[in-house]
Motif scaffolding. Sequence first.
Motif, PDB file in Angstrom:
ATOM      1  N   ARG A 120      -7.577   1.273   2.281  1.00 58.01           N
ATOM      2  CA  ARG A 120      -7.299   0.315   1.370  1.00 58.01           C
ATOM      3  C   ARG A 120      -7.225   0.663  -0.213  1.00 58.01           C
ATOM      4  O   ARG A 120      -7.653   1.559  -0.528  1.00 58.01           O
ATOM      5  CB  ARG A 120      -8.363  -0.651   1.496  1.00 58.01           C
TER       6      ARG A 120
ATOM      7  N   ILE B 138       0.885  -1.229  -0.165  1.00 63.64           N
ATOM      8  CA  ILE B 138      -0.128  -0.019  -0.031  1.00 63.64           C
ATOM      9  C   ILE B 138       0.754   1.103   0.000  1.00 63.64           C
ATOM     10  O   ILE B 138       0.681   2.227  -0.616  1.00 63.64           O
ATOM     11  CB  ILE B 138      -0.953  -0.033   1.251  1.00 63.64           C
TER      12      ILE B 138
ATOM     13  N   GLY C 266      -8.516  -5.735   5.968  1.00 59.91           N
ATOM     14  CA  GLY C 266      -8.109  -5.178   4.585  1.00 59.91           C
ATOM     15  C   GLY C 266      -7.736  -3.893   4.364  1.00 59.91           C
ATOM     16  O   GLY C 266      -7.359  -3.355   3.356  1.00 59.91           O
ATOM     17  N   PHE C 267      -7.414  -3.278   5.672  1.00 59.63           N
ATOM     18  CA  PHE C 267      -6.994  -1.708   5.614  1.00 59.63           C
ATOM     19  C   PHE C 267      -5.721  -1.707   6.294  1.00 59.63           C
ATOM     20  O   PHE C 267      -5.327  -2.669   7.173  1.00 59.63           O
ATOM     21  CB  PHE C 267      -8.058  -0.846   6.305  1.00 59.63           C
TER      22      PHE C 267
ATOM     23  N   HIS D 141      -7.113   5.159   7.806  1.00 62.08           N
ATOM     24  CA  HIS D 141      -7.272   3.664   7.762  1.00 62.08           C
ATOM     25  C   HIS D 141      -7.607   3.558   6.153  1.00 62.08           C
ATOM     26  O   HIS D 141      -8.622   3.721   5.482  1.00 62.08           O
ATOM     27  CB  HIS D 141      -8.095   3.042   8.471  1.00 62.08           C
TER      28      HIS D 141
ATOM     29  N   GLN E 251      -0.980  -2.448  10.678  1.00 62.12           N
ATOM     30  CA  GLN E 251      -2.262  -3.308  10.303  1.00 62.12           C
ATOM     31  C   GLN E 251      -3.318  -2.718  10.944  1.00 62.12           C
ATOM     32  O   GLN E 251      -3.187  -2.369  12.243  1.00 62.12           O
ATOM     33  CB  GLN E 251      -2.082  -4.698  10.792  1.00 62.12           C
TER      34      GLN E 251
ATOM     35  N   PHE F 206      -7.990   5.263  -3.679  1.00 63.81           N
ATOM     36  CA  PHE F 206      -8.071   4.419  -2.440  1.00 63.81           C
ATOM     37  C   PHE F 206      -9.096   4.844  -1.607  1.00 63.81           C
ATOM     38  O   PHE F 206      -9.656   6.068  -1.908  1.00 63.81           O
ATOM     39  CB  PHE F 206      -6.564   4.648  -1.549  1.00 63.81           C
TER      40      PHE F 206
END
Length: 181
Positions: free
Chosen positions: A131, A46, A114-115, A129, A109, A138
């Motif tokens: 994804r 990411i 998922g984020f 946060h 994390q 995003f």
Amino acid sequence: MGWIINFVFASLIAAFSFTASAETFERIELDKDRTSVQYAGPIKSITKALEGYRWLGQTEDMNGGVVFEPYVNTRFGKNDTETGGAIMVKATYYLYDEPVKEALMIARQSEIPGFVEFYGYDSRELQLHIRMVDDNTFQAFASDDEYRKPEKLMTYKKVEQFNKSNYKSQLKTPEEDGTWF
């Protein structure tokens, strides 16, 4: 008879697209002292996708965005320091095309599956946060509590440049408005 079938088919498509867009999110409990190293794979993918681009928030007429830049953590791998296990980025927030805030952020994390969470090194209240949806988009929540409200999910798009302020051209210099100090 054909128009009835078309109407029913169109209704089903509309209902399906509505339910697909009403995404629900959950939260998992993670160790509060977790580090970036424990989840380095998703975090690095990411951060690499975000870094170096201008990201405009939500809509084209929104007046702000963010730019993420790589930050070399010189203490990385040193377990005796607070940032020893931290992957970090520098985030510059913009209002129109003017930078308004710069923050050093730590990635880890997120408790929203998922984020990835980015939080301010100097202020943990500053959070995103994130994804990735695709290479040019995003989505983000401003805190880990907003997952219960899908309408709080913000969408950012990659842009070449941020919007320019319409008000800048209306400001006059002291010489122009006749004010001298």
